[in-house]
Scaffold this motif. Structure first.
Motif, PDB file in Angstrom:
ATOM      1  N   UNK A  99      39.966  31.496  24.817  1.00 50.72           N
ATOM      2  CA  UNK A  99      38.812  30.909  25.506  1.00 50.72           C
ATOM      3  C   UNK A  99      37.950  32.010  26.124  1.00 50.72           C
ATOM      4  N   UNK A 100      38.597  33.041  26.688  1.00 47.40           N
ATOM      5  CA  UNK A 100      37.858  34.160  27.274  1.00 47.40           C
ATOM      6  C   UNK A 100      37.031  34.866  26.210  1.00 47.40           C
ATOM      7  N   UNK A 101      37.614  35.012  25.010  1.00 45.08           N
ATOM      8  CA  UNK A 101      36.871  35.639  23.912  1.00 45.08           C
ATOM      9  C   UNK A 101      35.651  34.797  23.532  1.00 45.08           C
ATOM     10  N   UNK A 102      35.818  33.474  23.553  1.00 45.54           N
ATOM     11  CA  UNK A 102      34.680  32.585  23.265  1.00 45.54           C
ATOM     12  C   UNK A 102      33.622  32.712  24.358  1.00 45.54           C
ATOM     13  N   UNK A 103      34.088  32.688  25.621  1.00 43.96           N
ATOM     14  CA  UNK A 103      33.166  32.796  26.760  1.00 43.96           C
ATOM     15  C   UNK A 103      32.444  34.138  26.752  1.00 43.96           C
ATOM     16  N   UNK A 104      33.153  35.200  26.307  1.00 40.16           N
ATOM     17  CA  UNK A 104      32.567  36.545  26.307  1.00 40.16           C
ATOM     18  C   UNK A 104      31.338  36.635  25.410  1.00 40.16           C
ATOM     19  N   UNK A 105      31.215  35.725  24.450  1.00 41.59           N
ATOM     20  CA  UNK A 105      30.026  35.725  23.588  1.00 41.59           C
ATOM     21  C   UNK A 105      28.775  35.334  24.367  1.00 41.59           C
ATOM     22  N   UNK A 106      28.964  34.769  25.555  1.00 43.18           N
ATOM     23  CA  UNK A 106      27.834  34.394  26.413  1.00 43.18           C
ATOM     24  C   UNK A 106      27.501  35.489  27.428  1.00 43.18           C
ATOM     25  N   UNK A 107      28.239  36.617  27.401  1.00 42.29           N
ATOM     26  CA  UNK A 107      27.937  37.741  28.275  1.00 42.29           C
ATOM     27  C   UNK A 107      28.932  37.944  29.405  1.00 42.29           C
ATOM     28  N   UNK A 108      28.849  39.102  30.068  1.00 45.66           N
ATOM     29  CA  UNK A 108      29.749  39.443  31.176  1.00 45.66           C
ATOM     30  C   UNK A 108      29.603  38.475  32.345  1.00 45.66           C
ATOM     31  N   UNK A 109      28.381  37.942  32.525  1.00 44.63           N
ATOM     32  CA  UNK A 109      28.160  36.997  33.618  1.00 44.63           C
ATOM     33  C   UNK A 109      29.021  35.748  33.439  1.00 44.63           C
ATOM     34  N   UNK A 110      29.113  35.263  32.204  1.00 48.26           N
ATOM     35  CA  UNK A 110      29.915  34.071  31.930  1.00 48.26           C
ATOM     36  C   UNK A 110      31.395  34.351  32.149  1.00 48.26           C
ATOM     37  N   UNK A 111      31.869  35.542  31.715  1.00 52.78           N
ATOM     38  CA  UNK A 111      33.277  35.908  31.908  1.00 52.78           C
ATOM     39  C   UNK A 111      33.597  36.002  33.400  1.00 52.78           C
ATOM     40  N   UNK A 112      32.700  36.641  34.158  1.00 55.08           N
ATOM     41  CA  UNK A 112      32.906  36.761  35.605  1.00 55.08           C
ATOM     42  C   UNK A 112      32.952  35.384  36.264  1.00 55.08           C
ATOM     43  N   UNK A 113      32.051  34.486  35.853  1.00 49.90           N
ATOM     44  CA  UNK A 113      32.001  33.146  36.434  1.00 49.90           C
ATOM     45  C   UNK A 113      33.271  32.360  36.120  1.00 49.90           C
ATOM     46  N   UNK A 114      33.753  32.468  34.893  1.00 43.72           N
ATOM     47  CA  UNK A 114      34.977  31.769  34.519  1.00 43.72           C
ATOM     48  C   UNK A 114      36.185  32.333  35.266  1.00 43.72           C
ATOM     49  N   UNK A 115      36.187  33.642  35.498  1.00 44.27           N
ATOM     50  CA  UNK A 115      37.278  34.244  36.272  1.00 44.27           C
ATOM     51  C   UNK A 115      37.328  33.688  37.686  1.00 44.27           C
ATOM     52  N   UNK A 116      36.156  33.558  38.307  1.00 45.45           N
ATOM     53  CA  UNK A 116      36.085  32.975  39.647  1.00 45.45           C
ATOM     54  C   UNK A 116      36.480  31.503  39.594  1.00 45.45           C
ATOM     55  N   UNK A 117      35.918  30.768  38.625  1.00 50.76           N
ATOM     56  CA  UNK A 117      36.194  29.338  38.513  1.00 50.76           C
ATOM     57  C   UNK A 117      37.669  29.042  38.317  1.00 50.76           C
ATOM     58  N   UNK A 118      38.352  29.836  37.499  1.00 51.93           N
ATOM     59  CA  UNK A 118      39.774  29.588  37.238  1.00 51.93           C
ATOM     60  C   UNK A 118      40.623  29.808  38.472  1.00 51.93           C
ATOM     61  N   UNK A 119      40.242  30.768  39.299  1.00 56.43           N
ATOM     62  CA  UNK A 119      41.005  31.009  40.525  1.00 56.43           C
ATOM     63  C   UNK A 119      40.748  29.921  41.560  1.00 56.43           C
ATOM     64  N   UNK A 120      39.509  29.457  41.668  1.00 56.60           N
ATOM     65  CA  UNK A 120      39.205  28.344  42.564  1.00 56.60           C
ATOM     66  C   UNK A 120      39.908  27.080  42.070  1.00 56.60           C
ATOM     67  N   UNK A 121      39.944  26.900  40.759  1.00 55.14           N
ATOM     68  CA  UNK A 121      40.616  25.754  40.164  1.00 55.14           C
ATOM     69  C   UNK A 121      42.101  25.760  40.523  1.00 55.14           C
ATOM     70  N   UNK A 122      42.739  26.928  40.466  1.00 60.65           N
ATOM     71  CA  UNK A 122      44.154  27.037  40.833  1.00 60.65           C
ATOM     72  C   UNK A 122      44.355  26.622  42.285  1.00 60.65           C
ATOM     73  N   UNK A 123      43.432  27.025  43.147  1.00 60.64           N
ATOM     74  CA  UNK A 123      43.539  26.660  44.563  1.00 60.64           C
ATOM     75  C   UNK A 123      43.325  25.162  44.752  1.00 60.64           C
TER      76      UNK A 123
END
Length: 462
Positions: free
Chosen positions: A260-284
């Motif tokens: 999924x990260x590889x798919x998201x990476x096709x949208x740029x570093x901004x998308x990868x950074x956003x998903x990284x934040x979102x996944x950690x908030x989701x865990x919380x």
């Protein structure tokens, strides 16, 4: 908590009393990841993106530990339910040694193939140096970072969730205190950037290791030595029969996350950074579910071993009813504060917009995700790990990845996020139907043999 409490005390209150301490510990442990992400975000978008790339790999090793912890918890708790403390000690001791060998071996493979793995995930050459700063010490010190989880599983199998919660809390507090010191530097301590975050984690984990192994050895008397080859083979076979499928099932999550990260990476570093934040908030946001997924299996395994099958059924259904209501309330909170949360983790407008989109869509599925998580843990507790593996294959590879790709094709990043959320809803429905089938078979076999140990008095105590 006395192990006999799990077999005799009222079901709902017992689950609550086991979950609350775990919840406190999980809040602090999840804050561990949130604090790391918050401090790293202050370094800029590229370090945050590099940090986001590390999550699937670190979680692969954590998933192996979780799987082995599930194995030891299920086997030890069932053996305690059968009133055999010596055999439970044997299973716990052997499983900790086997877990250490497996975890370190996988970590060394990750260290050896570092650049290949992250390039395959979509990391750019300029990201690899930052990723290596974090991952090299993490992989070398993987046993220190991960083995406390196995020790905590032994204590939970004995019915004690308070000590593991305290261990997680202490580690999280130490990490939060040391993060700014090593990331940004102060006095004689130089600024280490992304590498400082992992050094803080290692120091916190050293303290956790000392506490866990002291308690397992001296307080719970669940760590022994001098077992024969036949005993080691017996225990390893029992634990691995559940632990390896559970680990494989859990490791599917970071593997699919890598894709999924590889798919998201096709949208740029901004998308990868956003998903990284979102996944950690989701865990919380899922923290109550995660706490219950740790407290429910020992209860189910001990009652399964003792033949109290009606208590198993009641514990499962009570848990999922609560989780659905709780996650609905959490979704409303995230919906209201999504903008504030996004702006706390990012300055880049594009990153903020994607985080908000993530928080408005994905948490809708969290109640159903809770059903899936509790079903997986319950199936493992009932010594049915392959059913859990099948459920995770459906969740990740039949539903999540195809729907995410299809959604992205139809409606860009928003469609991808919708696809991920929809897969969570569908998997939750499938998980509920699967667990209903297994509980019906369990109670049917019990009724046919006329050996159900539950009594009307036990059920009426609720």
């Amino acid at each position: 908590m006395n192990p006999s409490t799990l077999l005799n005390a009222p079901v709902n209150s017992t689950i609550k009393n086991m979950t609350i301490p775990m919840l406190y510990g999980m809040v602090l442990m999840m804050s561990f990841y949130i604090v790391d992400t918050l401090y790293v975000s202050m370094l800029g978008t590229e370090p945050l993106a590099a940090f986001s790339f590390t999550f699937p790999v670190t979680f692969t090793l954590v998933s192996l530990a979780i799987g082995m912890g599930i194995g030891v918890s299920a086997v030890v708790a069932k053996t305690l339910g059968e009133n055999n403390k010596d055999r439970a000690r044997q299973h716990a001791s052997v499983s900790m040694g086997v877990s250490a060998i497996l975890i370190f071996s996988l970590a060394m493979i990750g260290w050896w193939q570092h650049d290949f793995i992250f390039t395959l995930m979509g990391a750019k050459p300029e990201n690899l140096g930052l990723i290596r700063d974090y991952m090299a010490p993490w992989l070398v010190c993987s046993l220190i970072l991960i083995m406390p989880m196995i020790g905590n599983s032994v204590m939970r199998a004995s019915g004690d969730t308070k000590t593991p919660a305290k261990v997680m809390g202490i580690g999280a507090v130490i990490n939060a205190a040391l993060d700014p010191l090593f990331i940004f530097g102060w006095g004689p301590v130089p600024a280490m950037g992304l590498q400082g975050a992992v050094i803080a984690s290692i120091i916190a984990s050293i303290v956790s290791c000392i506490i866990v192994f002291y308690r397992v050895t001296h307080t719970f008397d669940m760590l022994g030595w001098g077992y024969s080859f036949a005993q080691i083979k017996e225990s390893a076979t029992k634990v691995l029969a559940i632990g390896l499928p559970a680990a494989a099932s859990n490791m599917m999550t970071p593997i699919s996350s890598s894709i999924l990260t590889a798919i998201v990476a096709t949208y740029g570093s901004e998308a990868v950074a956003a998903f990284g934040v979102g996944s950690r908030i989701e865990s919380f946001a899922m923290i109550v579910v995660l706490a219950m997924s740790m407290s429910l299996p020992p209860f189910i395994s001990q009652n399964y071993g003792a033949g109290h099958y009606k208590r198993v059924k009641q514990a499962y259904y009570s848990s999922i009813k609560f989780v659905m209501l709780w996650q609905a309330a959490i979704y409303l909170v995230l919906l209201v504060f999504s903008g504030m949360i996004a702006e706390a983790f990012a300055d880049d407008k594009s990153v903020v917009e994607i985080i908000i989109l993530y928080l408005m869509i994905i948490p809708i599925s969290h109640g159903f995700g809770g059903i899936t998580i509790l079903t997986n843990s319950s199936l493992n507790a009932l010594h049915k790990p392959m059913a859990s593996v099948g459920l995770n294959i459906i969740r990740l590879f039949v539903l999540m990845l195809p729907l995410a790709y299809l959604g992205g094709y139809i409606d860009d990043i928003r469609g991808l996020i919708i696809g991920v959320g929809l897969s969570g809803v569908l998997t939750g429905i499938i998980a509920l139907l699967l667990m209903r089938k297994n509980l019906k078979e369990l109670l049917g076999d019990c009724d046919e043999r006329n050996d159900c140990h539950d009594t009307d008095q036990e059920t009426s105590k609720e």
